[in-house]
Design a protein around this motif. Structure first.
Motif, short mmCIF file in Angstrom:
data_model
loop_
_atom_site.label_atom_id
_atom_site.label_comp_id
_atom_site.label_asym_id
_atom_site.label_seq_id
_atom_site.Cartn_x
_atom_site.Cartn_y
_atom_site.Cartn_z
N GLY A 199 6.26 11.53 60.04
CA GLY A 199 6.00 12.95 60.19
C GLY A 199 4.84 13.45 59.34
N LEU A 200 3.83 12.60 59.16
CA LEU A 200 2.67 12.94 58.36
C LEU A 200 1.42 13.01 59.23
N SER A 201 0.42 13.73 58.75
CA SER A 201 -0.88 13.65 59.40
C SER A 201 -1.49 12.30 59.02
N THR A 202 -2.47 11.86 59.78
CA THR A 202 -3.13 10.60 59.45
C THR A 202 -3.79 10.68 58.09
N ALA A 203 -4.41 11.82 57.78
CA ALA A 203 -5.05 12.00 56.47
C ALA A 203 -4.03 11.92 55.34
N ALA A 204 -2.88 12.54 55.51
CA ALA A 204 -1.84 12.49 54.48
C ALA A 204 -1.31 11.07 54.31
N MET A 205 -1.13 10.36 55.44
CA MET A 205 -0.67 8.97 55.37
C MET A 205 -1.67 8.13 54.59
N LYS A 206 -2.98 8.31 54.88
CA LYS A 206 -4.01 7.54 54.19
C LYS A 206 -4.03 7.86 52.70
N HIS A 250 -1.43 8.92 50.86
CA HIS A 250 -0.25 8.28 50.26
C HIS A 250 -0.45 6.77 50.13
N LEU A 251 -1.06 6.16 51.14
CA LEU A 251 -1.30 4.72 51.11
C LEU A 251 -2.26 4.36 49.97
N HIS A 252 -3.32 5.14 49.82
CA HIS A 252 -4.28 4.89 48.74
C HIS A 252 -3.60 5.01 47.38
N ARG A 253 -2.81 6.08 47.19
CA ARG A 253 -2.11 6.26 45.91
C ARG A 253 -1.12 5.13 45.66
N ALA A 254 -0.42 4.71 46.71
CA ALA A 254 0.55 3.62 46.56
C ALA A 254 -0.13 2.32 46.17
N ARG A 255 -1.21 1.99 46.85
CA ARG A 255 -1.94 0.76 46.54
C ARG A 255 -2.46 0.78 45.10
N THR A 256 -3.00 1.93 44.71
CA THR A 256 -3.53 2.06 43.35
C THR A 256 -2.42 1.91 42.32
N ALA A 257 -1.29 2.57 42.57
CA ALA A 257 -0.17 2.50 41.62
C ALA A 257 0.36 1.07 41.50
N VAL A 258 0.49 0.37 42.62
CA VAL A 258 0.97 -1.02 42.59
C VAL A 258 -0.03 -1.90 41.85
#
Length: 182
Positions: free
Chosen positions: A155-162, A164-172
């Motif tokens: 239920g996200l926009s593509t921009a929001a998904m990207k 979140h994905l960027h933040r997740a990758r960075t955090a990991v």
């Protein structure tokens, strides 16, 4: 355990089919909600919830304390979600030879231990992510779903998904870089 009475659990433990059915039906929304927070995808969550309910149906008689029902169910769900995540992380066949081939073997016991430790470090870093970031990362990077599918599914926009994905990758990446064994 406000969603089920002790009398219902005791009757189910005694083999009363109507009580078992009522218990399984009453447990489903709670088990599913818990699975939604742990599993990578809605399908995995539903599968894990169903597996837990099947175990409940088959083994309610072996439950020792009626008060332990909820924790017992949630342990089953957690185990099933982790099993599914490991299967994905280890490859589609889970390395168990289910595709007709032989199981993948480590070159040595030491290498196998190191692989397991590294996989555990990665899994821990992913578990530490906020819920949406964790789901986006698993759906996109682990399961390989297209970005649009992940965005729509959550239920996200593509921009929001990207984002979140960027933040997740960075955090990991940061967690793995700064954790012991790095």
């Amino acid at each position: 355990m406000g969603w089920v009475s002790e009398q219902l659990v005791e009757a189910a433990q005694g083999g009363d089919r109507e009580s078992i059915t009522a218990l399984v039906q009453g447990a489903h929304p709670h088990v599913r909600r818990f699975a939604d927070h742990l599993c990578a995808s809605p399908q995995d969550a539903e599968d894990a919830a169903q597996e837990a309910l099947i175990v409940l149906y088959r083994k309610i008689g072996s439950l020792r304390a009626t008060a332990a029902l909820a924790s017992w169910m949630f342990r089953i769900v957690r185990h099933e979600c982790l099993r599914r995540a490991r299967r994905v992380l280890n490859g589609a066949d889970g390395g168990d030879g289910a595709d007709g081939g032989a199981p993948a073997l480590a070159a040595s016991a030491e290498e196998e231990v190191l692989q397991r430790l590294e996989a555990e470090r990665v899994a821990e870093a992913i578990r530490a992510l906020p819920d949406v970031q964790r789901r986006v990362l698993i759906l996109r990077d682990v399961l390989g779903h297209p970005g649009r599918t992940v965005a729509d599914g959550l239920g996200l926009s593509t921009a929001a998904m990207k984002s979140h994905l960027h933040r997740a990758r960075t955090a990991v990446r940061l967690r793995l870089h700064h954790s012991p064994g790095a």
